[in-house]
Design an enzyme around this catalytic site. Structure first.
Site, PDB file in Angstrom:
ATOM      1  N   GLY A  31      48.850  33.194  31.925  1.00  0.00           N
ATOM      2  CA  GLY A  31      49.864  32.636  32.661  1.00  0.00           C
ATOM      3  C   GLY A  31      50.655  33.322  33.496  1.00  0.00           C
ATOM      4  N   HIS A  37      44.454  34.617  39.915  1.00  0.00           N
ATOM      5  CA  HIS A  37      44.000  33.495  38.892  1.00  0.00           C
ATOM      6  C   HIS A  37      43.596  32.175  39.616  1.00  0.00           C
ATOM      7  CE1 HIS A  37      47.545  35.492  36.474  1.00  0.00           C
ATOM      8  NE2 HIS A  37      46.394  35.717  35.821  1.00  0.00           N
ATOM      9  N   GLN A  61      47.399  41.609  21.731  1.00  0.00           N
ATOM     10  CA  GLN A  61      46.904  42.586  22.565  1.00  0.00           C
ATOM     11  C   GLN A  61      48.091  43.324  23.405  1.00  0.00           C
ATOM     12  OE1 GLN A  61      45.072  39.428  25.239  1.00  0.00           O
ATOM     13  NE2 GLN A  61      45.757  40.777  26.882  1.00  0.00           N
ATOM     14  N   GLY A 149      38.364  38.482  35.780  1.00  0.00           N
ATOM     15  CA  GLY A 149      38.632  39.305  37.327  1.00  0.00           C
ATOM     16  C   GLY A 149      38.423  40.797  37.199  1.00  0.00           C
ATOM     17  N   MET A 186      47.455  41.757  42.899  1.00  0.00           N
ATOM     18  CA  MET A 186      48.345  40.681  42.407  1.00  0.00           C
ATOM     19  C   MET A 186      48.243  40.846  40.954  1.00  0.00           C
ATOM     20  SD  MET A 186      47.847  37.376  44.820  1.00  0.00           S
ATOM     21  CE  MET A 186      48.239  37.329  46.453  1.00  0.00           C
TER      22      MET A 186
END
Ligand code: AMP
Length: 282
Positions: A31, A37, A61, A149, A186
């Site tokens: 989020g 994203h 994590q 990513g 980002m």
């Protein structure tokens, strides 16, 4: 967009999608969504029939309690962005839904070497939590393709190993890192930096690309030392590591070999926020 919070509800819906022989693309996230994203959502939409995004800030994590507590949570903005992108499904479970057995690690899987360097070394337990949650989400969603990513390159390699070792029937695809106009990768964590800090943080990418350019005429060791020094020169910046590794295996290299791509990875604290970035040199 349909939003699911319960495992049993999304599973039922997914059975119907699979019955209709539609290909599912899955984009797991924590989020606080940004253009990085969204670029992955767009890629999934182009390449599959149904795109499912998940938003779950996975407590297991986070090796650092404060990092978990300060992780930005912006569900209303996230939903608005996903609707604009025409994402088909959002899965937003709570902690009890993902961990009905109180976060116990039941996954029998050896992370091995990948857990001993860079992120593995500096964030003990982090990847154990990552594979735990990714395995759980894959069991629920059963996607044809999962998208991760390049920004988290080592995470990609860890998940790739898990998929291979556990014979999970999913294809993994990597999406390129999306950057601010000044080069800063980002990241949801950037929201915790003020604007002047984001300008300073952009130096990290400049140092990475400069290091990539030096590979043709300086030794790996000199590049690492010079880059760490350059990172320390950024006000408020404390680097954790700056490494050059084989892009396929993440074995740290001491010299370049022809036709062997490398990845240059770094992690640094800036004004109390931990940032990571990397560049691939093919
Ligand atoms: P996160 O929400 O940070 O766990 O990230 C979810 C997914 O988005 C991961 O696969 C990340 O690697 C990916 N991601 C994060 N930042 C970026 C970025 N700047 N560009 C592309 N992908 C990203």
């Amino acid at each position: 967009m349909i939003v699911f919070q319960k495992e049993k509800d999304i599973k039922k819906y997914i059975s119907d999608i699979k019955g209709a022989h539609k290909r599912i693309g899955f984009v797991p996230t924590m989020g606080a969504l940004h253009e990085g994203h969204l670029s992955i959502i767009r890629k999934s939409k182009l390449e599959t029939d149904v795109t499912i995004c998940s938003i779950f800030v996975n407590p297991t994590q986070f090796n650092n309690k404060e990092d978990f507590e300060k992780y930005p949570v912006t569900p209303a903005d996230d939903i608005e962005m996903l609707v604009k992108e025409h994402c088909d499904i959002l899965f937003m479970p709570d902690i009890a839904e993902i961990y009905p057995h109180h976060m116990a690690f039941t996954l029998n899987f050896e992370l091995g070497y990948l857990d001993t360097v860079m992120e593995g070394k500096f964030r003990p337990g982090h990847f154990k939590g990552v594979v735990q949650v990714v395995k759980r989400l894959l069991d629920i969603i059963r996607p044809d393709i999962m998208y991760l990513g390049q920004k988290d390159y080592q995470q990609y390699k860890v998940v790739e190993k898990m998929i291979r070792d556990l014979h999970i029937p999913v294809e993994l695809r990597m999406a390129p890192t999306v950057r601010e106009s000044n080069g800063l990768a980002m990241s949801s964590r950037n929201k915790r930096l003020n604007w002047p800090a984001r300008e300073r943080a952009a130096m990290i990418y400049k140092i990475l690309t400069h290091a990539a350019g030096q590979l043709s005429y300086l030794s790996v060791d000199s590049i690492k030392q010079l880059s760490l020094e350059a990172l320390r020169q950024i006000p408020g910046c404390e680097p954790e590591y700056f490494e050059i590794a084989d892009a396929a295996t993440l074995q740290l290299v001491s010299s370049l070999e022809e036709n062997k791509p490398v990845v240059i990875c770094t992690a640094a604290w800036l004004d109390g926020v931990r940032l990571i970035d990397n560049v691939l040199v093919l």
